[in-house]
Design a protein around this motif. Sequence first.
Motif, short mmCIF file in Angstrom:
data_model
loop_
_atom_site.label_atom_id
_atom_site.label_comp_id
_atom_site.label_asym_id
_atom_site.label_seq_id
_atom_site.Cartn_x
_atom_site.Cartn_y
_atom_site.Cartn_z
N ASP A 71 0.75 -1.58 0.10
CA ASP A 71 -0.39 -0.40 0.23
C ASP A 71 0.55 1.43 -0.23
N ILE A 72 0.78 1.82 -1.34
CA ILE A 72 2.41 2.84 -1.57
C ILE A 72 1.69 4.48 -0.94
N ASP A 73 0.63 4.56 -1.06
CA ASP A 73 -0.54 5.72 -0.81
C ASP A 73 -0.31 5.41 1.49
N THR A 74 -0.73 4.48 1.72
CA THR A 74 -0.57 4.21 3.10
C THR A 74 1.31 4.52 4.18
N ALA A 75 1.88 4.38 3.75
CA ALA A 75 3.35 4.40 3.19
C ALA A 75 3.68 5.86 3.58
N LEU A 76 3.46 6.42 1.73
CA LEU A 76 3.49 8.17 2.47
C LEU A 76 3.17 8.54 2.99
N ARG A 77 1.67 8.55 3.27
CA ARG A 77 1.44 9.12 4.24
C ARG A 77 2.26 8.87 6.08
N GLU A 78 2.52 7.64 6.07
CA GLU A 78 3.25 7.79 7.30
C GLU A 78 4.30 8.45 7.84
N ARG A 82 5.83 11.02 10.24
CA ARG A 82 7.05 10.26 11.16
C ARG A 82 7.81 12.23 10.86
N GLY A 83 7.80 13.02 9.24
CA GLY A 83 8.41 13.73 9.36
C GLY A 83 9.77 13.62 8.72
N TYR A 84 9.69 12.20 7.78
CA TYR A 84 10.77 12.00 7.52
C TYR A 84 11.03 12.89 5.63
N GLU A 85 12.20 12.92 5.13
CA GLU A 85 12.44 13.52 4.21
C GLU A 85 11.51 13.07 3.26
N ILE A 86 10.93 13.58 1.77
CA ILE A 86 10.35 12.61 1.10
C ILE A 86 11.37 13.74 -0.22
N VAL A 87 12.49 12.66 -0.46
CA VAL A 87 13.48 13.52 -1.81
C VAL A 87 12.85 12.60 -3.05
N HIS A 88 11.70 12.15 -3.81
CA HIS A 88 11.91 11.71 -5.07
C HIS A 88 10.32 11.81 -4.36
N PHE A 100 8.06 6.38 -4.16
CA PHE A 100 8.67 7.37 -4.04
C PHE A 100 9.87 7.09 -3.05
N PHE A 101 10.26 8.25 -2.91
CA PHE A 101 12.10 7.84 -2.25
C PHE A 101 11.87 8.63 -1.26
N ARG A 103 14.18 9.36 2.34
CA ARG A 103 16.21 9.37 3.78
C ARG A 103 15.77 9.23 4.97
N ALA A 104 15.82 8.00 5.17
CA ALA A 104 16.45 7.26 6.84
C ALA A 104 16.47 8.56 7.07
N PRO A 105 16.22 8.36 9.15
CA PRO A 105 17.16 9.40 9.42
C PRO A 105 18.74 9.70 10.25
N ASP A 106 18.85 8.03 9.33
CA ASP A 106 20.41 8.06 8.90
C ASP A 106 20.91 8.72 7.80
N GLY A 107 20.00 9.04 6.80
CA GLY A 107 20.85 9.61 5.58
C GLY A 107 20.04 8.49 4.63
N ASN A 108 20.26 7.62 4.70
CA ASN A 108 20.12 6.18 3.66
C ASN A 108 18.72 6.30 3.50
N VAL A 109 18.70 6.65 1.44
CA VAL A 109 17.71 7.03 0.87
C VAL A 109 16.81 5.49 0.18
N PHE A 110 15.51 5.16 0.70
CA PHE A 110 15.15 4.16 0.33
C PHE A 110 13.68 4.80 -0.77
N ASN A 111 14.49 4.17 -1.92
CA ASN A 111 12.40 3.40 -2.75
C ASN A 111 11.77 2.72 -2.40
N ILE A 112 10.59 3.16 -2.04
CA ILE A 112 9.75 3.06 -1.64
C ILE A 112 8.24 2.51 -2.70
N ALA A 113 8.14 0.65 -3.00
CA ALA A 113 7.71 0.67 -4.13
C ALA A 113 6.12 -0.17 -4.31
N GLU A 114 5.56 0.01 -5.18
CA GLU A 114 4.13 -0.89 -5.22
C GLU A 114 4.73 -1.56 -7.28
#
Length: 116
Positions: A71-78, A82-88, A100-101, A103-114
Motif C-alpha cells: 500500500d504505497i499511499d499508506t507508506a507515504l502518509r506514514e 513521521r516527518g521523514y524527508e521525501i526526496v522523490h 517515492f524515495f 531519507r531515513a534518519p541515518d541518511g540512507n535513501v530508500f525507494n518505496i515501491a508498489e
Amino acid sequence: MRVISIIADLSVPDLDEAKGFYADYLGLRDEEFNLGWVARHTSPDTGAHLQVLTEDASAPMNPVVTVKVDDIDTALREAQRRGYEIVHPLTTEPWGVKRFFVRAPDGNVFNIAEDH
C-alpha cells in the motif's frame, strides 16, 4: 502497510561490466529485467536477487534499497506523518511501478515501491 520484499540497490558505473560479477561469479544468472540503467539479477536456484543501477532515470539520486510494499499511499502518509524527508515524490513510472524515495534518519535513501 506491509513490506513484501527488500532488494539491495547497488550503484555501478556500467551494467554490462557488473553482470560478469553478479551473474557469472555469484550465480545470479536470471536477468529479470534490464531498463538500460537498472537491472535485476536473480539466482535460478534460490531466488536470491539484487539490483544494479548506474543512475536512476527519474529520481535525483540512487537509493540503497528498494522496499516493495502492498500500500504505497499508506507508506507515504506514514513517512510524512513521521516527518521523514521525501526526496522523490510519489510517481507512477512508465515502467509500471508507483514509488517515492524517503531519507531515513541515518541518511540512507530508500525507494518505496508498489508494483502496478
